[in-house]
Design a protein around this motif. Structure first.
Motif, PDB file in Angstrom:
ATOM      1  N   SER A  72       0.756  -7.034 -13.545  1.00  0.00           N
ATOM      2  CA  SER A  72       1.249  -8.239 -12.883  1.00  0.00           C
ATOM      3  C   SER A  72       0.560  -9.483 -13.429  1.00  0.00           C
ATOM      4  O   SER A  72       0.962 -10.604 -13.112  1.00  0.00           O
ATOM      5  N   ASP A  73      -0.489  -9.286 -14.209  1.00  0.00           N
ATOM      6  CA  ASP A  73      -1.278 -10.396 -14.736  1.00  0.00           C
ATOM      7  C   ASP A  73      -0.596 -10.987 -15.977  1.00  0.00           C
ATOM      8  O   ASP A  73      -0.270 -10.269 -16.927  1.00  0.00           O
ATOM      9  N   GLU A  77       1.635  -8.432  -4.419  1.00  0.00           N
ATOM     10  CA  GLU A  77       0.223  -8.701  -4.156  1.00  0.00           C
ATOM     11  C   GLU A  77      -0.381  -7.591  -3.304  1.00  0.00           C
ATOM     12  O   GLU A  77       0.241  -7.091  -2.372  1.00  0.00           O
ATOM     13  N   GLY A  78      -1.606  -7.229  -3.672  1.00  0.00           N
ATOM     14  CA  GLY A  78      -2.322  -6.237  -2.890  1.00  0.00           C
ATOM     15  C   GLY A  78      -1.658  -4.882  -2.870  1.00  0.00           C
ATOM     16  O   GLY A  78      -1.632  -4.209  -1.843  1.00  0.00           O
ATOM     17  N   SER A  79      -1.119  -4.465  -4.013  1.00  0.00           N
ATOM     18  CA  SER A  79      -0.415  -3.176  -4.059  1.00  0.00           C
ATOM     19  C   SER A  79      -1.381  -2.005  -3.913  1.00  0.00           C
ATOM     20  O   SER A  79      -0.984  -0.919  -3.489  1.00  0.00           O
ATOM     21  N   GLY A  80      -2.629  -2.212  -4.304  1.00  0.00           N
ATOM     22  CA  GLY A  80      -3.582  -1.119  -4.297  1.00  0.00           C
ATOM     23  C   GLY A  80      -3.425  -0.182  -5.472  1.00  0.00           C
ATOM     24  O   GLY A  80      -4.166   0.793  -5.608  1.00  0.00           O
ATOM     25  N   ASN A  81      -2.454  -0.481  -6.345  1.00  0.00           N
ATOM     26  CA  ASN A  81      -2.212   0.333  -7.533  1.00  0.00           C
ATOM     27  C   ASN A  81      -2.764  -0.415  -8.734  1.00  0.00           C
ATOM     28  O   ASN A  81      -2.277  -1.507  -9.066  1.00  0.00           O
ATOM     29  N   PRO A  82      -3.757   0.125  -9.425  1.00  0.00           N
ATOM     30  CA  PRO A  82      -4.376  -0.615 -10.536  1.00  0.00           C
ATOM     31  C   PRO A  82      -3.419  -0.890 -11.689  1.00  0.00           C
ATOM     32  O   PRO A  82      -3.562  -1.902 -12.376  1.00  0.00           O
TER      33      PRO A  82
END
Length: 315
Positions: A61-62, A50-55
């Motif tokens: 992950s979805d 969560e919140g990796s900042g990598n698009p």
């Protein structure tokens, strides 16, 4: 309406009791029975990031995105089921309903096929998912009778199982259970998904390990007796089966977790031997992705989009 897609919260057990355990499942299902679905793709996800900042990491992950990727790769005649772990300890996925005896971080003590627990949970989960899909469709289109659960098909679609990262633990458990399954003839069986543990195991034709890895041993199954028994059941008339080991430097090149590569290499050797013993009715392929890049988290997720697979027949 040729395809239904959506994300559901589905009970693992056959009934919706107050104590029921639930999984989130993204499904992309072919609705038309003519021609019937050619394959059920069952993909088990790993730990949460969560919140990796990598698009790229966030997109892959979805669950719905993964389902779309699978259908695009294996073909529009396939059904895709992307299954998230029933429980999490912080970010760590825990598949205890599929792999009994895992610790609180989701790491397995062993892969015991007794009672075929992963098969039982998966059959129940899929059937409950179909019931919910029918309910969702009936709410929107009351004049359409889909009959996902009860409508007969000419034959049971083949099953392709994929385990990503921690999801590989479920694949290992299913492989262990496959070694114990009675050989069935599926030619006369009808349905959109397997209705029994034995039907599920006998319908498996491909096993994909997708950059699997653990912080403990057990990322790959390394019990030689399991692979020997699978070779014996294939020789007795069981389905031919393909194993594909997909990996990246993030897992196979991790010097701090060198057991991952050792386990992968051992499974590869065991399957190579089984292939020779069965006249190549068991096959194994090893595929390394991003070999020219330094290990990072992005490649671990990006492999999902880069998977090299053969489209299923009928697609």
């Amino acid at each position: 309406m040729d395809r239904w897609t959506g994300v559901l919260r589905v009970p693992v057990q056959p009934n919706r009791s107050p104590a029921a355990v639930y999984c989130r499942v993204a499904a992309s299902l072919r609705l038309s029975a003519v021609p019937p679905p050619s394959a059920n793709l069952m993909f088990f996800t790993g730990d949460r990031v969560e919140g990796s900042g990598n698009p790229v990491v966030d997109r892959l992950s979805d669950l719905s995105t993964i389902a779309d990727v699978l259908v695009s790769k294996f073909g529009p005649s396939s059904n895709a089921w992307v299954i998230e772990a029933p429980a999490f300890h912080g970010p760590f996925s825990v598949y205890r309903e599929f792999v009994p005896g895992t610790n609180r971080y989701g790491e397995p003590k062993s892969y015991d096929p007794s009672g075929l627990p992963a098969s039982a949970s998966l059959v129940s989960l899929l059937r409950n998912c179909l019931v919910q899909v029918e309910e969702e469709i009936s709410k929107r289109k009351k004049d359409i009778a889909i009959g996902l659960v009860s409508s007969p098909l000419c034959c049971l679609p083949r099953t392709i199982i994929l385990g990503f990262s921690k999801g590989g633990t479920v694949i290992n458990q299913l492989v262990a259970e496959l070694s114990q399954a009675e050989v069935l003839s599926l030619g006369l069986l009808c349905g959109r998904v397997p209705s029994t543990k034995e039907e599920l195991l006998n319908s498996i034709e491909e096993v994909h390990y997708v950059d699997v890895g653990l912080n403990s041993s057990g990322a790959y199954i390394t019990d030689g007796s399991v692979i020997t028994r699978i070779a014996e059941r294939v020789a007795r008339g069981g389905k031919s089966i393909r194993f594909i080991l997909h990996g990246t430097p993030r897992q196979w090149g991790d010097k701090k977790r060198a057991w991952i590569r050792r386990e992968k290499d051992r499974l590869l050797r065991l399957l190579d031997s089984a292939s020779r013993q069965t006249d190549r009715r068991i096959t194994v392929t090893e595929k390394l992705y991003f070999a020219d890049r330094p290990p990072d988290l992005q490649m671990h997720f990006e492999i999902i989009e880069k998977l090299e697979v053969d489209p299923v027949a009928g697609s």
